[in-house]
Design a protein around this motif. Sequence first.
Motif, short mmCIF file in Angstrom:
data_model
loop_
_atom_site.label_atom_id
_atom_site.label_comp_id
_atom_site.label_asym_id
_atom_site.label_seq_id
_atom_site.Cartn_x
_atom_site.Cartn_y
_atom_site.Cartn_z
N ALA A 175 47.01 55.11 27.95
CA ALA A 175 48.47 55.09 27.82
C ALA A 175 49.10 54.48 29.06
O ALA A 175 48.66 54.72 30.18
CB ALA A 175 48.98 56.51 27.62
N GLN A 176 50.14 53.68 28.84
CA GLN A 176 50.83 53.04 29.95
C GLN A 176 52.31 52.89 29.63
O GLN A 176 52.67 52.55 28.50
CB GLN A 176 50.22 51.68 30.25
CG GLN A 176 50.74 51.04 31.52
CD GLN A 176 50.02 49.74 31.86
OE1 GLN A 176 49.43 49.10 30.98
NE2 GLN A 176 50.07 49.34 33.11
N ALA A 234 58.39 49.54 28.51
CA ALA A 234 57.40 49.07 27.54
C ALA A 234 56.23 50.05 27.50
O ALA A 234 55.63 50.34 28.54
CB ALA A 234 56.92 47.69 27.93
N ALA A 235 55.92 50.54 26.33
CA ALA A 235 54.85 51.53 26.16
C ALA A 235 53.65 50.91 25.46
O ALA A 235 53.80 50.04 24.60
CB ALA A 235 55.37 52.71 25.35
N SER A 236 52.49 51.37 25.84
CA SER A 236 51.27 50.94 25.18
C SER A 236 50.26 52.07 25.20
O SER A 236 50.32 52.96 26.06
CB SER A 236 50.68 49.70 25.85
OG SER A 236 50.38 49.96 27.20
N GLY A 237 49.36 52.07 24.22
CA GLY A 237 48.31 53.07 24.19
C GLY A 237 48.75 54.46 23.82
O GLY A 237 48.04 55.44 24.10
N ASN A 285 61.01 50.35 17.96
CA ASN A 285 59.66 50.85 17.71
C ASN A 285 58.68 49.72 17.38
O ASN A 285 57.48 49.85 17.63
CB ASN A 285 59.68 51.86 16.58
CG ASN A 285 60.30 53.18 16.99
OD1 ASN A 285 60.32 53.51 18.18
ND2 ASN A 285 60.81 53.93 16.04
N LYS A 304 58.53 47.00 18.90
CA LYS A 304 58.12 46.44 20.20
C LYS A 304 57.63 47.52 21.16
O LYS A 304 57.31 47.23 22.31
CB LYS A 304 59.29 45.68 20.84
CG LYS A 304 59.74 44.46 20.06
CD LYS A 304 60.86 43.74 20.78
CE LYS A 304 61.29 42.49 20.02
NZ LYS A 304 62.40 41.77 20.71
N ASN A 305 57.58 48.77 20.68
CA ASN A 305 57.17 49.89 21.55
C ASN A 305 57.96 49.89 22.86
O ASN A 305 57.39 50.06 23.95
CB ASN A 305 55.67 49.81 21.85
CG ASN A 305 54.82 50.24 20.68
OD1 ASN A 305 55.32 50.76 19.68
ND2 ASN A 305 53.54 50.01 20.76
N THR A 306 59.25 49.71 22.76
CA THR A 306 60.09 49.59 23.95
C THR A 306 61.32 50.47 23.85
O THR A 306 61.96 50.54 22.80
CB THR A 306 60.51 48.13 24.17
OG1 THR A 306 59.33 47.31 24.28
CG2 THR A 306 61.32 47.99 25.44
N PHE A 311 54.12 55.60 20.28
CA PHE A 311 55.52 55.49 20.74
C PHE A 311 56.51 55.86 19.65
O PHE A 311 57.47 56.60 19.89
CB PHE A 311 55.77 54.07 21.23
CG PHE A 311 57.18 53.82 21.67
CD1 PHE A 311 58.10 53.19 20.84
CD2 PHE A 311 57.59 54.19 22.95
CE1 PHE A 311 59.39 52.96 21.26
CE2 PHE A 311 58.89 53.97 23.38
CZ PHE A 311 59.79 53.35 22.54
#
Length: 113
Positions: free
Chosen positions: A2-3, A23-26, A74, A76-78, A29
Amino acid sequence: EAQLVESGGDLVQPGGSLTLSCAASGLPFSNYAMRWFRQAPGKGLEWVSTLSSRDSPPSYADSVKGRFTISRDNAKNTLYLQMDSLKTEDTAVYYCYTPDQRRGQGTQVTVSS
């Protein structure tokens, strides 16, 4: 892994505007209620705003209500924070948080003439 990566902070004059991004990843979100916090120099962490994963209305600290707008994309997970009518007291490092207290490195906002 997760980042979260916050960006968009800058030096701006009082009365100016900025838009912060997270910006989210892993992580899931779109299922998370996301929050913005800030920490001013020499002060503790202050909650700024929360946006749920559903259609519930956002919530804001009284200190930013009417000036800041939280939103999310959602696809763009942002997560975003539109900040208008900035004041010197908005100077802080801004962080986005997940419900399980994960956050990024933060982004510096400095409001000064």
